[in-house]
Design a protein around this motif. Structure first.
Motif, PDB file in Angstrom:
ATOM      1  N   VAL A   1       0.855  -1.188   0.000  1.00 53.37           N
ATOM      2  CA  VAL A   1       0.000   0.000   0.000  1.00 53.37           C
ATOM      3  C   VAL A   1       0.886   1.232   0.000  1.00 53.37           C
ATOM      4  CG1 VAL A   1      -1.723   1.307   1.329  1.00 53.37           C
ATOM      5  CG2 VAL A   1      -1.876  -1.194   1.212  1.00 53.37           C
ATOM      6  N   ARG A   2       0.458   2.261  -0.703  1.00 52.14           N
ATOM      7  CA  ARG A   2       1.123   3.566  -0.644  1.00 52.14           C
ATOM      8  C   ARG A   2       0.115   4.596  -0.140  1.00 52.14           C
ATOM      9  NH1 ARG A   2       4.663   0.583  -0.948  1.00 52.14           N
ATOM     10  NH2 ARG A   2       6.295   0.349  -2.523  1.00 52.14           N
ATOM     11  N   GLY A   3       0.614   5.574   0.587  1.00 52.79           N
ATOM     12  CA  GLY A   3      -0.208   6.688   1.043  1.00 52.79           C
ATOM     13  C   GLY A   3       0.235   7.962   0.352  1.00 52.79           C
ATOM     14  N   VAL A   4      -0.718   8.727  -0.182  1.00 51.99           N
ATOM     15  CA  VAL A   4      -0.389   9.957  -0.917  1.00 51.99           C
ATOM     16  C   VAL A   4      -0.456  11.147   0.036  1.00 51.99           C
ATOM     17  CG1 VAL A   4      -1.091  11.518  -2.766  1.00 51.99           C
ATOM     18  CG2 VAL A   4      -1.211   9.030  -3.111  1.00 51.99           C
ATOM     19  N   VAL A   5       0.667  11.852   0.152  1.00 49.52           N
ATOM     20  CA  VAL A   5       0.749  13.062   0.970  1.00 49.52           C
ATOM     21  C   VAL A   5       1.365  14.162   0.108  1.00 49.52           C
ATOM     22  CG1 VAL A   5       1.797  14.144   3.006  1.00 49.52           C
ATOM     23  CG2 VAL A   5       0.961  11.781   3.136  1.00 49.52           C
ATOM     24  N   ASP A   6       0.621  15.248  -0.052  1.00 50.85           N
ATOM     25  CA  ASP A   6       1.090  16.387  -0.866  1.00 50.85           C
ATOM     26  C   ASP A   6       1.508  15.929  -2.262  1.00 50.85           C
ATOM     27  OD1 ASP A   6       0.641  18.166   1.236  1.00 50.85           O
ATOM     28  OD2 ASP A   6       2.649  17.834   2.067  1.00 50.85           O
ATOM     29  N   GLY A   7       0.717  15.022  -2.834  1.00 57.09           N
ATOM     30  CA  GLY A   7       0.931  14.611  -4.214  1.00 57.09           C
ATOM     31  C   GLY A   7       1.994  13.557  -4.429  1.00 57.09           C
ATOM     32  N   ARG A   8       2.643  13.096  -3.356  1.00 57.63           N
ATOM     33  CA  ARG A   8       3.675  12.066  -3.500  1.00 57.63           C
ATOM     34  C   ARG A   8       3.257  10.794  -2.770  1.00 57.63           C
ATOM     35  NH1 ARG A   8       9.696  13.484  -2.093  1.00 57.63           N
ATOM     36  NH2 ARG A   8       9.835  11.308  -2.826  1.00 57.63           N
ATOM     37  N   GLU A   9       3.691   9.650  -3.313  1.00 55.60           N
ATOM     38  CA  GLU A   9       3.377   8.366  -2.691  1.00 55.60           C
ATOM     39  C   GLU A   9       4.484   7.944  -1.731  1.00 55.60           C
ATOM     40  OE1 GLU A   9       2.583   5.254  -5.463  1.00 55.60           O
ATOM     41  OE2 GLU A   9       0.971   6.334  -6.491  1.00 55.60           O
ATOM     42  N   TYR A  10       4.072   7.406  -0.582  1.00 54.87           N
ATOM     43  CA  TYR A  10       5.015   6.928   0.425  1.00 54.87           C
ATOM     44  C   TYR A  10       4.580   5.541   0.890  1.00 54.87           C
ATOM     45  CZ  TYR A  10       6.298  11.862   0.625  1.00 54.87           C
ATOM     46  OH  TYR A  10       6.705  13.139   0.302  1.00 54.87           O
ATOM     47  N   PRO A  11       5.554   4.696   1.281  1.00 52.24           N
ATOM     48  CA  PRO A  11       5.180   3.385   1.817  1.00 52.24           C
ATOM     49  C   PRO A  11       4.291   3.529   3.056  1.00 52.24           C
ATOM     50  CG  PRO A  11       7.537   3.461   1.345  1.00 52.24           C
ATOM     51  CD  PRO A  11       7.029   4.872   1.197  1.00 52.24           C
ATOM     52  N   PHE A  12       3.256   2.672   3.116  1.00 52.05           N
ATOM     53  CA  PHE A  12       2.364   2.648   4.268  1.00 52.05           C
ATOM     54  C   PHE A  12       2.002   1.202   4.542  1.00 52.05           C
ATOM     55  CE2 PHE A  12      -1.597   2.978   6.588  1.00 52.05           C
ATOM     56  CZ  PHE A  12      -1.302   3.989   7.492  1.00 52.05           C
ATOM     57  N   PRO A  13       2.087   0.736   5.785  1.00 55.07           N
ATOM     58  CA  PRO A  13       2.376   1.455   7.023  1.00 55.07           C
ATOM     59  C   PRO A  13       3.732   2.170   6.988  1.00 55.07           C
ATOM     60  CG  PRO A  13       1.540  -0.748   7.503  1.00 55.07           C
ATOM     61  CD  PRO A  13       1.812  -0.703   6.038  1.00 55.07           C
ATOM     62  N   ILE A  14       3.826   3.171   7.856  1.00 54.26           N
ATOM     63  CA  ILE A  14       5.033   4.001   7.930  1.00 54.26           C
ATOM     64  C   ILE A  14       6.232   3.130   8.294  1.00 54.26           C
ATOM     65  CG2 ILE A  14       6.154   5.853   9.220  1.00 54.26           C
ATOM     66  CD1 ILE A  14       3.251   7.023   9.591  1.00 54.26           C
ATOM     67  N   ASN A  15       7.292   3.237   7.477  1.00 55.86           N
ATOM     68  CA  ASN A  15       8.541   2.546   7.799  1.00 55.86           C
ATOM     69  C   ASN A  15       9.708   3.519   7.615  1.00 55.86           C
ATOM     70  OD1 ASN A  15       9.107   2.697   5.040  1.00 55.86           O
ATOM     71  ND2 ASN A  15       8.724   0.518   4.647  1.00 55.86           N
TER      72      ASN A  15
ATOM     73  N   LEU B   1       3.195  13.054  11.618  1.00 57.59           N
ATOM     74  CA  LEU B   1       2.828  11.846  10.874  1.00 57.59           C
ATOM     75  C   LEU B   1       1.366  11.487  11.115  1.00 57.59           C
ATOM     76  CD1 LEU B   1       6.093   9.807  11.494  1.00 57.59           C
ATOM     77  CD2 LEU B   1       5.269  10.607   9.267  1.00 57.59           C
ATOM     78  N   TYR B   2       0.894  11.732  12.327  1.00 54.29           N
ATOM     79  CA  TYR B   2      -0.522  11.511  12.645  1.00 54.29           C
ATOM     80  C   TYR B   2      -1.406  12.336  11.724  1.00 54.29           C
ATOM     81  CZ  TYR B   2      -4.858  12.319  15.357  1.00 54.29           C
ATOM     82  OH  TYR B   2      -6.167  12.464  15.760  1.00 54.29           O
ATOM     83  N   GLU B   3      -1.081  13.610  11.561  1.00 54.81           N
ATOM     84  CA  GLU B   3      -1.914  14.483  10.740  1.00 54.81           C
ATOM     85  C   GLU B   3      -1.762  14.181   9.252  1.00 54.81           C
ATOM     86  OE1 GLU B   3      -1.011  18.474  11.934  1.00 54.81           O
ATOM     87  OE2 GLU B   3      -2.134  18.288  13.832  1.00 54.81           O
ATOM     88  N   LYS B   4      -0.583  13.755   8.831  1.00 50.63           N
ATOM     89  CA  LYS B   4      -0.362  13.479   7.405  1.00 50.63           C
ATOM     90  C   LYS B   4      -1.014  12.180   6.945  1.00 50.63           C
ATOM     91  CE  LYS B   4       3.885  15.990   6.178  1.00 50.63           C
ATOM     92  NZ  LYS B   4       3.850  17.056   7.172  1.00 50.63           N
ATOM     93  N   PHE B   5      -0.979  11.118   7.774  1.00 48.57           N
ATOM     94  CA  PHE B   5      -1.391   9.788   7.319  1.00 48.57           C
ATOM     95  C   PHE B   5      -2.663   9.249   7.976  1.00 48.57           C
ATOM     96  CE2 PHE B   5       3.115   9.820   6.153  1.00 48.57           C
ATOM     97  CZ  PHE B   5       3.082   9.248   4.891  1.00 48.57           C
ATOM     98  N   PHE B   6      -2.992   9.698   9.186  1.00 45.19           N
ATOM     99  CA  PHE B   6      -4.044   9.033   9.953  1.00 45.19           C
ATOM    100  C   PHE B   6      -5.292   9.877  10.179  1.00 45.19           C
ATOM    101  CE2 PHE B   6      -0.168   6.819  11.131  1.00 45.19           C
ATOM    102  CZ  PHE B   6      -0.558   5.494  11.146  1.00 45.19           C
ATOM    103  N   LEU B   7      -5.118  11.119  10.559  1.00 46.23           N
ATOM    104  CA  LEU B   7      -6.229  11.928  11.049  1.00 46.23           C
ATOM    105  C   LEU B   7      -7.375  12.021  10.050  1.00 46.23           C
ATOM    106  CD1 LEU B   7      -7.560  13.867  13.065  1.00 46.23           C
ATOM    107  CD2 LEU B   7      -6.158  15.713  12.095  1.00 46.23           C
ATOM    108  N   HIS B   8      -7.080  12.496   8.845  1.00 45.50           N
ATOM    109  CA  HIS B   8      -8.148  12.747   7.873  1.00 45.50           C
ATOM    110  C   HIS B   8      -8.657  11.447   7.255  1.00 45.50           C
ATOM    111  CE1 HIS B   8      -7.227  16.927   8.449  1.00 45.50           C
ATOM    112  NE2 HIS B   8      -5.966  16.701   8.134  1.00 45.50           N
ATOM    113  N   TYR B   9      -7.769  10.460   7.105  1.00 46.79           N
ATOM    114  CA  TYR B   9      -8.217   9.155   6.607  1.00 46.79           C
ATOM    115  C   TYR B   9      -9.236   8.560   7.576  1.00 46.79           C
ATOM    116  CZ  TYR B   9      -7.964   4.530   4.423  1.00 46.79           C
ATOM    117  OH  TYR B   9      -8.286   3.361   3.777  1.00 46.79           O
ATOM    118  N   THR B  10      -8.936   8.635   8.863  1.00 48.65           N
ATOM    119  CA  THR B  10      -9.851   8.086   9.867  1.00 48.65           C
ATOM    120  C   THR B  10     -11.176   8.825   9.855  1.00 48.65           C
ATOM    121  OG1 THR B  10      -7.969   7.455  11.253  1.00 48.65           O
ATOM    122  CG2 THR B  10     -10.126   7.570  12.326  1.00 48.65           C
TER     123      THR B  10
END
Length: 366
Positions: free
Chosen positions: A87-101, A147-156
């Motif tokens: 899975v990748r998570g998109v933050v500010d238009g870029r993809e990052y590995p998720f879960p966070i590593n 990281l909470y605000e970038k990956f978790f808060l709004h998704y939740t």
């Protein structure tokens, strides 16, 4: 005596109902399985779409388990295709590995951390919470505010319609945080997809002379007409009791399927999360999951919503207290077994449903 009296009625042809049906049939019991949908396999149902691509109608289902006995039980009914979900998570238009590593940290913040450096980073940014009661507590305690605000808060907020501070800790605790570069979504011992799809696996499970399957059948109609030796109920427990204490809250989903002709690959991995953009939470491309070769590709966007079919029990204290009232009523139903995600109001993975079903059958046969 009518034949129905000697039959066991199973309400629901998903994992819980199908596993119970097969075990009972193998034990010599006559079983009647009903489902209100026009197909078996519950939410794991897959089929070829109009363009010949195998798709999961109710969103991606990735099988994974550490339980060898569950793996072996299902292996009687399917061959497997090895598959490790990414899975990748998109933050500010870029993809990052998720879960966070560690790779997530290095790419996001322009760092060059080794494993010890990643551990030190998490320790530096985390906001210690004691006691840990909510999903917000879990994530802040682990990875800190940014990281909470970038990956978790709004998704939740999209997924559950609630703030992480309003959800029990177990929701966020399902998602690990890693100091290594392992970018697999799951790390279970057994990870694979049924080689011919989930529906074919369910067909094999239910293929037994002692099992009769009836689709497009409403339980209430059968309930009024029939008498059975026993009933195994896998639907929403509050519906069984006609919502006499009020409705248990569930989160639902709307699936927007799309076929893209002449697009060999739409995205780099099976699922891409969009925590901060769009009304949908994620996009899944099915060819990654199935390994199917096709000139085009098919994807699905998931839109969480309050109304619709029940998918996820909402893990909040007040909801569990309401469930306990129904559970107490179920204890008085001597001729009914309640099992499955909806009947037990639990956020089960697929292997956990199989385990719960096998346990229920053991109790029933004993």
């Amino acid at each position: 005596m009518s034949s129905a009296v000697s039959e066991i009625l199973i309400v629901g042809a998903g994992y819980a109902g199908s596993v119970v049906a097969r075990e009972l049939a193998d034990a010599g019991k006559r079983v009647r399985v009903i489902d209100k949908r026009p197909h078996i396999a519950g939410n794991a149902f897959d089929e070829l779409d109009a363009h010949g691509v195998l798709v999961h109608r109710y969103g991606p289902h990735i099988f994974h388990t550490n339980a060898e006995r569950i793996w072996e039980w299902l292996s009687r009914f399917t061959q497997w295709r090895e598959y490790e979900h990414r899975v990748r998570g998109v933050v500010d238009g870029r993809e990052y590995p998720f879960p966070i590593n560690r790779d997530t940290l290095n790419a996001l913040y322009g760092l060059d951390l080794d494993e010890a450096g990643a551990a030190a980073f998490f320790e530096r940014v985390r906001e210690p919470r004691e006691p840990v009661r909510t999903s917000e507590d879990v994530v802040l305690n682990s990875v800190g505010r940014d990281l909470y605000e970038k990956f978790f808060l709004h998704y939740t907020r999209k997924q559950w319609g609630l703030d992480p501070s309003e959800l029990k800790a177990g929701v966020a605790a399902r998602i690990p945080v890693r100091t290594n570069t392992d970018d697999r979504y799951f790390t279970d011992t057994f990870q694979a997809m049924p080689k011919l799809g989930y529906t074919k696996m369910f067909e094999a499970i239910l293929d037994h002379p002692n099992i009769r399957v009836e689709l497009d059948v409403d339980f209430e109609d059968v309930r009024r007409r029939g008498t059975f030796a026993h009933t195994v109920y896998t639907g929403p427990i509050d519906a069984y009791f006609h919502h006499c204490h009020g409705r248990l809250p569930y989160r639902s989903l709307r699936f927007a399927h799309e076929h893209l002709p002449d697009v060999a690959e739409y995205q780099s991995v099976g699922t891409v999360n969009y925590p901060n953009d769009h009304a949908y939470t994620r996009i899944t491309e099915f060819k990654h999951l199935t390994g199917q070769q096709h000139a085009g590709t098919s994807i699905v966007r998931e839109y969480p919503q309050a109304e619709g079919d029940p998918y996820y029990p909402i893990p909040r204290t007040e909801n569990e207290l309401l469930f306990k009232r129904y559970e107490a009523m179920s204890a008085d139903e001597r001729d009914v077994t309640f099992v499955g995600r909806l009947a037990q109001y639990r956020y089960y993975n697929m292997d956990q449903v199989v385990g719960a079903a096998l346990a229920a059958v053991r109790r029933l046969l004993d």
